[in-house]
Enzyme design. Structure first.
Site, PDB file in Angstrom:
ATOM      1  N   ASP A 105       0.824  -1.222   0.000  1.00 30.81           N
ATOM      2  CA  ASP A 105       0.000   0.000   0.000  1.00 30.81           C
ATOM      3  C   ASP A 105       0.854   1.266   0.000  1.00 30.81           C
ATOM      4  O   ASP A 105       0.432   2.305   0.499  1.00 30.81           O
ATOM      5  CB  ASP A 105      -0.954   0.033   1.206  1.00 30.81           C
ATOM      6  CG  ASP A 105      -1.736  -1.250   1.376  1.00 30.81           C
ATOM      7  OD1 ASP A 105      -2.382  -1.670   0.393  1.00 30.81           O
ATOM      8  OD2 ASP A 105      -1.697  -1.841   2.468  1.00 30.81           O
TER       9      ASP A 105
ATOM     10  N   HIS B 279      -4.290  -1.790  -6.550  1.00 30.13           N
ATOM     11  CA  HIS B 279      -3.700  -0.494  -6.883  1.00 30.13           C
ATOM     12  C   HIS B 279      -4.844   0.471  -7.173  1.00 30.13           C
ATOM     13  O   HIS B 279      -5.795   0.114  -7.858  1.00 30.13           O
ATOM     14  CB  HIS B 279      -2.845  -0.569  -8.156  1.00 30.13           C
ATOM     15  CG  HIS B 279      -1.583  -1.347  -8.006  1.00 30.13           C
ATOM     16  ND1 HIS B 279      -0.848  -1.386  -6.843  1.00 30.13           N
ATOM     17  CD2 HIS B 279      -0.902  -2.110  -8.896  1.00 30.13           C
ATOM     18  CE1 HIS B 279       0.226  -2.142  -7.029  1.00 30.13           C
ATOM     19  NE2 HIS B 279       0.203  -2.596  -8.260  1.00 30.13           N
TER      20      HIS B 279
END
Length: 430
Positions: free
Chosen positions: A13, A41
């Site tokens: 992340d 994503h």
């Protein structure tokens, strides 16, 4: 260096999607090399938000070739759903611009069900998986019983391979008191999927070798982060694949000497999803403030991420295990306005100072961070596109991070928009 590997330098992340998308403008090919559809994503392009899980970020750029390598575990239905969703957003996806390794391992419904059963069996044994079948699929790959994409091209031998797979899985199900899977139902499902999947099948190692010899630039896109690596991460709170940069070679069939420049991505602070050690975690108002500002929720799961100060010890460790040449520092703007910022520069373990995270689960839980306090800044860094746009104190923070992790900052990201990026060193030209 002609090729670039992008890896997460923390627990995932970190903003890899934006950086990969930004770099893909200079690449000819973007290749995924590990993981599955468990790591998402989020990319913002011209105000439009795109959410990717399995597909390489390169699919969003016309004229680029996107590749899913053999190191990935591939969920056929998740793949088709993602292609359909992006197509509705105006993204053109076809076998002309997307290829999938013929020897990629397939994730089947039985993998997802087993993953969920294990994760929900007990809080004591939960490690925070996404319950998408990633781990069980990798288990079958290593156990040499997996169904691979190429198997769908040979329907005559597929029943035998399914029976071999079910010998293992049905034994588990009997032990759990569950009904067994029927080979016929799995065969029917895979036979129906074959015509939609096989047009994408490719001998990826050969394709990439040809492109490399032609002088094409390859961008290798990692998922998750190096601290989730099954060998070098915070075991057992890790993923089921190798997430370090070396996997770019193994997971695509390229030789180690062909991978090129290694770019690590890290946030200006630290986050983690799920269970596991987190030395700099802020379970207080500051942590919640960082999470709210940074919109720290999982792309795929929606789970809130745990937030904490930047841990230079962990990133320095990742720089070593991945052979990182340069870092892309993201979300610097989230720290705007803090009077002071803490950075972890070492640990105390049982009364002794150490300079790395120990491998043992018990020792990891006992480490206490040693902090250095850095003066904050009041002026905004959001949307900055040059060093001149940054407050002097923000520049000092970036320089101190470089010193502590022993690696230069190659890129700086100041918003989710691809244009809000400060380039220090172009990885493709380093």
């Amino acid at each position: 260096m002609a090729n670039v590997v992008v890896v997460g330098a923390q627990w995932g992340d970190e903003g890899k999607g934006k950086i990969v998308d930004w770099l893909s403008e200079q690449a000819d090919i973007v290749a995924r090399f590990q993981g599955g559809h468990n790591a998402g994503h989020t990319l913002v392009i011209n105000g439009e938000t795109y959410k990717l899980a399995l597909l390489p970020s390169g699919v969003l750029r016309p004229s680029k070739l996107a590749v899913i390598g053999n190191g990935v575990v591939f969920d056929p239905q998740a793949f088709l759903d993602e292609v359909e969703r992006l197509t509705k957003q105006g993204v053109a996806i076809s076998p002309e611009n997307l290829r999938v390794a013929e020897n990629v391992t397939l994730i089947l419904p039985l993998h997802r069900e087993l993953d969920a059963l294990r994760e929900n069996a007990s809080k004591a044994t939960s490690i925070g998986t996404t319950q998408r079948g990633i781990g069980p699929a990798y288990e079958d790959k290593v156990g040499r019983r997996a169904i691979r994409l190429m198997d769908l091209a040979d329907i005559d031998t597929l029943p035998h391979k399914i029976e071999r797979l079910l010998t293992h899985h049905n034994a588990l199900r009997r032990g759990l008191g569950l009904s067994e899977f029927e080979a016929g139902a799995i065969l029917k499902e895979l036979t129906a999927l074959a015509p939609r999947l096989l047009p994408y099948a490719e001998t990826v190692w050969r394709l990439l070798d040809i492109k490399r010899r032609e002088g094409k630039r390859i961008l290798f896109e990692g998922a998750q982060g190096a601290l989730l690596d099954v060998d070098h991460g915070t075991y057992p709170y890790v993923t089921s694949s190798n997430t370090v940069a070396a996997q770019a070679a193994t997971g695509t069939g390229m030789g180690p000497g062909s991978v090129g420049y290694v770019l690590g991505i890290c946030k200006a602070y630290t986050t983690r999803v799920g269970q596991g050690p987190f030395p700099t975690e802020l379970d207080n108002e500051i942590g919640r403030k960082i999470g709210e500002r940074g919109r720290e929720f999982g792309t795929n799961t929606g789970r809130p991420r745990r937030c904490g100060w930047f841990d230079a010890v962990l990133v320095r460790q990742t720089v070593r295990t991945c052979g990182i040449h340069g870092l892309a520092l993201t979300k610097l703007d989230i720290l705007d306005g803090f009077d002071s910022i803490e950075v972890c520069v070492g640990y105390m373990l049982d009364g002794k100072e150490i300079d790395h995270l120990p491998a043992g689960e018990g020792a990891q839980a006992r480490v206490v961070p040693i902090y250095e306090t850095i003066e904050g800044w009041k002026e905004p860094t959001a949307n900055a596109r040059s060093w001149a746009d940054l407050p002097a104190q923000a520049v000092k923070y970036v320089r101190r991070v470089e010193e502590l992790v022993g690696c230069p900052i190659a890129l700086l990201s100041t918003s989710p928009e691809r244009e809000d990026t400060i380039l220090v060193q172009n990885p493709f030209e380093a």
